[in-house]
Design a protein around this motif. Structure first.
Motif, mmCIF file in Angstrom:
data_model
loop_
_atom_site.group_PDB
_atom_site.id
_atom_site.type_symbol
_atom_site.label_atom_id
_atom_site.label_comp_id
_atom_site.label_asym_id
_atom_site.label_seq_id
_atom_site.Cartn_x
_atom_site.Cartn_y
_atom_site.Cartn_z
ATOM 1 N N PRO A 13 -14.703 23.330 -60.705
ATOM 2 C CA PRO A 13 -14.145 23.472 -59.347
ATOM 3 C C PRO A 13 -14.365 22.208 -58.515
ATOM 4 O O PRO A 13 -15.347 21.491 -58.680
ATOM 5 N N ARG A 14 -13.419 21.974 -57.621
ATOM 6 C CA ARG A 14 -13.514 20.864 -56.679
ATOM 7 C C ARG A 14 -13.250 21.396 -55.270
ATOM 8 O O ARG A 14 -12.284 22.118 -55.044
ATOM 9 N N ARG A 15 -14.125 21.012 -54.334
ATOM 10 C CA ARG A 15 -14.010 21.493 -52.964
ATOM 11 C C ARG A 15 -13.248 20.458 -52.133
ATOM 12 O O ARG A 15 -13.560 19.273 -52.161
ATOM 13 N N HIS A 16 -12.220 20.941 -51.386
ATOM 14 C CA HIS A 16 -11.415 20.082 -50.536
ATOM 15 C C HIS A 16 -11.569 20.520 -49.084
ATOM 16 O O HIS A 16 -11.663 21.718 -48.785
ATOM 17 N N SER A 17 -11.572 19.545 -48.198
ATOM 18 C CA SER A 17 -11.715 19.822 -46.779
ATOM 19 C C SER A 17 -10.348 20.042 -46.150
ATOM 20 O O SER A 17 -9.403 19.286 -46.395
ATOM 21 N N VAL A 18 -10.248 21.086 -45.320
ATOM 22 C CA VAL A 18 -8.999 21.376 -44.627
ATOM 23 C C VAL A 18 -8.813 20.421 -43.448
ATOM 24 O O VAL A 18 -7.752 19.857 -43.222
ATOM 25 N N THR A 19 -9.868 20.224 -42.676
ATOM 26 C CA THR A 19 -9.801 19.338 -41.526
ATOM 27 C C THR A 19 -10.243 17.945 -41.925
ATOM 28 O O THR A 19 -11.134 17.780 -42.768
ATOM 29 N N GLN A 20 -9.629 16.965 -41.290
ATOM 30 C CA GLN A 20 -9.992 15.578 -41.548
ATOM 31 C C GLN A 20 -10.588 14.977 -40.295
ATOM 32 O O GLN A 20 -10.128 15.225 -39.184
ATOM 33 N N SER A 21 -11.630 14.202 -40.479
ATOM 34 C CA SER A 21 -12.309 13.602 -39.346
ATOM 35 C C SER A 21 -11.659 12.270 -39.017
ATOM 36 O O SER A 21 -11.241 11.524 -39.900
ATOM 37 N N GLY A 22 -11.563 11.943 -37.740
ATOM 38 C CA GLY A 22 -10.967 10.692 -37.326
ATOM 39 C C GLY A 22 -10.522 10.760 -35.881
ATOM 40 O O GLY A 22 -10.529 11.826 -35.255
ATOM 41 N N ARG A 23 -10.100 9.626 -35.349
ATOM 42 C CA ARG A 23 -9.639 9.553 -33.968
ATOM 43 C C ARG A 23 -8.118 9.687 -33.918
ATOM 44 O O ARG A 23 -7.442 9.536 -34.933
ATOM 45 N N ASP A 24 -7.618 9.960 -32.725
ATOM 46 C CA ASP A 24 -6.173 10.011 -32.497
ATOM 47 C C ASP A 24 -5.735 8.669 -31.922
ATOM 48 O O ASP A 24 -6.254 8.221 -30.884
ATOM 49 N N VAL A 25 -4.790 8.034 -32.591
ATOM 50 C CA VAL A 25 -4.333 6.699 -32.193
ATOM 51 C C VAL A 25 -2.837 6.778 -31.894
ATOM 52 O O VAL A 25 -2.055 7.219 -32.745
ATOM 53 N N VAL A 26 -2.458 6.350 -30.688
ATOM 54 C CA VAL A 26 -1.052 6.271 -30.293
ATOM 55 C C VAL A 26 -0.696 4.796 -30.122
ATOM 56 O O VAL A 26 -1.291 4.095 -29.306
ATOM 57 N N PHE A 27 0.265 4.354 -30.914
ATOM 58 C CA PHE A 27 0.762 2.993 -30.800
ATOM 59 C C PHE A 27 1.900 2.989 -29.781
ATOM 60 O O PHE A 27 2.940 3.614 -29.998
ATOM 61 N N ALA A 28 1.691 2.270 -28.668
ATOM 62 C CA ALA A 28 2.732 2.099 -27.649
ATOM 63 C C ALA A 28 3.381 0.737 -27.879
ATOM 64 O O ALA A 28 2.781 -0.309 -27.592
ATOM 65 N N LEU A 29 4.589 0.743 -28.394
ATOM 66 C CA LEU A 29 5.276 -0.480 -28.799
ATOM 67 C C LEU A 29 6.323 -0.856 -27.756
ATOM 68 O O LEU A 29 7.218 -0.061 -27.437
ATOM 69 N N ASP A 30 6.197 -2.056 -27.212
ATOM 70 C CA ASP A 30 7.170 -2.581 -26.249
ATOM 71 C C ASP A 30 8.430 -3.004 -27.006
ATOM 72 O O ASP A 30 8.373 -3.875 -27.885
ATOM 73 N N VAL A 31 9.580 -2.375 -26.707
ATOM 74 C CA VAL A 31 10.838 -2.710 -27.371
ATOM 75 C C VAL A 31 11.850 -3.283 -26.380
ATOM 76 O O VAL A 31 13.058 -3.178 -26.593
ATOM 77 N N SER A 32 11.353 -3.869 -25.282
ATOM 78 C CA SER A 32 12.269 -4.504 -24.337
ATOM 79 C C SER A 32 12.890 -5.736 -24.979
ATOM 80 O O SER A 32 12.444 -6.226 -26.025
ATOM 81 N N GLN A 33 13.928 -6.246 -24.345
ATOM 82 C CA GLN A 33 14.652 -7.377 -24.922
ATOM 83 C C GLN A 33 13.784 -8.624 -25.029
ATOM 84 O O GLN A 33 14.004 -9.464 -25.905
ATOM 85 N N SER A 34 12.780 -8.768 -24.144
ATOM 86 C CA SER A 34 11.918 -9.940 -24.234
ATOM 87 C C SER A 34 11.121 -9.962 -25.527
ATOM 88 O O SER A 34 10.676 -11.021 -25.971
ATOM 89 N N MET A 35 10.937 -8.811 -26.160
ATOM 90 C CA MET A 35 10.214 -8.768 -27.439
ATOM 91 C C MET A 35 11.050 -9.323 -28.581
ATOM 92 O O MET A 35 10.563 -9.464 -29.696
#
Length: 732
Positions: A72-94
């Protein structure tokens, strides 16, 4: 955790069937011995090895049904980690190319490197310019994030500009989880232009939600760079690349380090990193930024155990034993003078076949039913019955949602639902563009969900661009329809204005023309028995000429208004005209429906009355009859105004009716007036006129109304976005 377990232990009760099977095999063995003795055959018993092998093979098959498992192998349902939101500027100057290959592509490459280093973080993607859109919510599916990252372009937002506040509000309100405060980070990749005025509000929002901020500044902060314009050929007439210009000058964009540093100082948990025009390691930068930060969840809090299946091995051994049993029986049968019949299968083989059939039917029954339903829906779709096919696919999804459908199956169902919505949208595009737009947007969501469920679903990805083009076409159709409606409303307002002016002019002219003498005066003069004939005024000739010229001018105005009214009626009829069937097209006897039929009929009477008034005004003694015709025209105009306007036209009824002389004149109406009044009976209210035109019976369902409302809501949001765009001075 036990190293060995049965995953279906309740099926071990089938082992009790070994007892009756063993008893049947022993009874058959004794009966075979009696038959041999009666037929004078050998009394030596054949080897019992075959019966033992059969029983043991049956035992292994029954154990395999119970699904034994090892290691048998035990697997975790929940994963540990932070929540990361990438805010990407897509204006024309980019799009500036001071960073290779451009600022926007350099930012995307940094996000891709960070995704390669993540293991248990949840990631989301928000793009922003003058407004913000969520391309991907928080997820562990990094492949889908990479796919949506490829779709991030300046066209992914409603309008241009650079407003980090919109991305922050969108992330705080719709992406971050309020229960995970302190474990969330906002990673902003931008060139920093146009952020300074809203930095304080951005810092307040992040502090209220206990959100960390990592700012990556991309671009040249000293010299700057020009902004290329995306076009089909990418070059201007002189062969040089097109660049953005403002007020006739080429726009130079620089990295606004001052504003980004100011934002970092305002936030309590913020870090600013200047990447400049060189490559940067976003993965290492974020790892160093979040090295001492807490992580969400605990590893192993909710787990499940997976065993390695042994059932297939047991089934293979059982089949080998059955083959060995048959070989042993064949070899032992050569030593006896009387062979046992081989045409009839043994009871153990029958039981094994029965158990196998039951097992396989149990496993495959659901798959067979699902395949049958899917094939039925596909046939409906191929035969052009799109609505029925869509209902069939929806039924499959609702019926099998809780079962063990694979992501590939769900993606296939969602893809076919999108195809059905696209077909229905194309059918409704000409008659109902708003409903077609709603269908196309639903289809786009279906294709996106199919790509998320199965990132390798190429056909669903290929459908995204054509569907986006359909949506743009439908939006254009809706805008054209709204523009036509606006023009029609302006024409109606202009028509009402012209009618009111004509009524005022006609009333003013009528008041200038002398009327009949007062009845009381005529009575007093008639006491002598002889009424003197009226005498013509001195200016009768000049007045008659002036009255006729003015009346002729009013008649021309009335004819012009009638022509305008006919033009508006034709426009309304063409706009509201429904597609006709072949029989209706060939049937020339069907009258064309006129929306302004009653106002047009009254306007014809106005023009006729004005024309008769011109003839009556030629001689001074027929002026009263001319005034009667003018009164007919005025009343008809008032009726038209009452029909076309929703408000009470009380203003047009004021003035002349309060005078005693006019009251006396109405009391002694002439024959022409009586004819005029009789012709006005039963006319003048819009309800009676409209009752002559039968209205269609509404056949809208609840679903149609909801979809229409959804399309209207989306259209209003787009119009609001365009209105906001007009307030953006620098949209790059």
């Amino acid at each position: 955790m036990s190293p060995f377990a049965f995953q279906n232990p309740s099926l071990l009760a089938l082992l009790l069937t070994l007892i009756p099977v063993g008893w049947l095999m022993l009874r058959a063995r004794k009966r075979r011995e009696i038959v041999r003795r009666q037929m004078g055959g050998s009394t030596n018993q054949p080897s019992s090895l075959r019966d033992g092998l059969r029983l043991f093979a049956l035992l292994l098959l029954l154990l395999a049904v119970a699904r034994p498992g090892i290691f048998p192998r035990r697997h975790s349902v929940t994963q540990s980690g932070r929540d990361v939101v990438f805010a990407l500027d897509v204006s024309q100057s980019m799009l500036a190319k001071d960073a290779f290959p451009s600022r926007l592509e350099a930012a995307k490459n940094g996000i891709r490197d960070a995704l390669d280093s993540f293991r248990s973080e949840r990631v989301a993607l928000v793009v922003y310019a003058g407004s913000a859109n969520i391309l991907c919510p928080l997820t562990h599916d990094y492949e889908f994030v990479r796919y949506m990252l490829d779709q991030a372009t300046p066209r992914a937002v409603d309008f241009g500009g650079t407003t980090l506040l919109s991305a922050t509000e969108k992330s705080v309100d719709n992406v971050f989880d309020s229960e995970r405060k302190g474990m969330q980070d906002l990673v902003v990749l931008t060139d920093g232009e146009e952020h300074g005025d809203q930095n304080k509000r951005v810092a307040e929002l992040l502090q209220e939600n206990e959100t960390g901020l990592l700012i990556i500044g991309i671009g040249d902060s000293t010299v700057g760079s020009r902004i290329p314009i995306e076009s089909d050929d990418g070059e201007s007439d002189d062969g040089e690349p097109d660049v953005l210009k403002h007020d006739g000058h080429v726009v130079m964009t620089k990295l606004n380090e001052t504003g980004l540093q100011q934002l970092a100082r305002m936030s309590t948990d913020a870090t600013y990193v200047s990447a400049g025009t060189s490559a940067f390691d976003l993965a290492g930068t974020y790892a160093q930024y979040a090295i001492n930060k807490p992580i969400a969840g605990t590893a192993g809090g909710e787990t499940y155990v997976v065993y390695r299946e042994v059932g297939l091995l047991l089934i293979g051994i059982a089949i080998a034993m059955l083959l060995a049993a048959e070989i042993a029986g064949h070899l032992s049968g050569k030593h006896f003078s009387t062979r046992e019949p081989t045409s009839n299968p043994s009871p153990s083989l029958l039981l094994i076949a029965l158990l196998s059939t039951i097992g396989w039917n149990t496993v495959n029954a659901e798959d067979t039913s699902l395949t049958s339903q899917f094939e039925t829906a596909a046939r409906l779709q191929n035969s052009g019955k799109t609505s029925e096919a869509l209902e069939a696919f929806d039924a499959i999804e609702s019926q099998w949602l809780a079962s063990s459908l694979t992501p590939t199956q769900l993606a296939t169902i969602r893809f076919n639902q999108g195809l059905c919505h696209v077909s229905l949208a194309q059918e409704q595009a000409e008659a109902e563009p708003r409903q077609a737009l709603s269908r196309a947007q639903i289809a786009q969501n279906c294709f996106l969900e199919a790509c998320r469920m199965n990132p390798r679903f190429v056909r669903a990805a290929m459908r995204l661009d054509p569907t986006a083009s359909l949506i743009e076409n439908y939006i254009q159709l809706i805008e054209e329809e709204d523009e036509r409606e606006q023009q029609l409303q302006e024409q109606m307002q202009n028509l009402l204005k012209l009618l009111k002016e004509l009524e005022e002019k006609q009333t003013e002219l009528r008041n200038e023309i002398p009327g009949r003498p007062n009845q009381n005066t005529r009575s007093r003069r008639g006491q002598s028995g002889v009424e003197p004939p009226p005498s013509a005024p001195d200016s009768a000739s000049s007045d008659a000429k002036r009255f006729r010229q003015t009346q002729r001018s009013l008649h021309d105005e009335g004819s012009s208004i009638r022509q305008i009214m006919r033009s508006i009626d034709q426009s309304i009829s063409l706009q509201n005209e429904a597609p006709l069937s072949d029989s209706e097209v060939n049937d020339s006897s069907q009258p064309q429906v006129s929306v302004l039929e009653e106002p047009l009929r009254l306007m014809d009477q106005v023009v006729d009355a004005q024309e008769q008034a011109i003839g009556k005004l030629q001689q001074w003694n027929s002026w009263p009859a001319g005034r009667d015709q003018q009164l007919v025209a005025i009343k008809k105009i008032q009726e038209i105004l009452e029909m076309l306007s929703s408000n009470d036209s009380g203003e047009s009824d004021e003035g002349e009716w309060d005078e005693d002389a006019e009251y006396d004149e109405m009391m002694e109406a002439s024959d022409s007036e009586e004819a005029m009044m009789s012709s006005m009976q039963g006319q003048g209210d819009f309800a009676s006129g409209s009752s002559m035109q039968p209205l269609p019976v509404p056949n809208y369902s609840v679903e149609d109304i909801l979809m229409e409302e959804q399309g209207s809501l989306q259209f209003r949001q787009q119009q609001r976005a365009k209105s906001n765009q007009a307030n953006v001075e620098k949209d790059w």
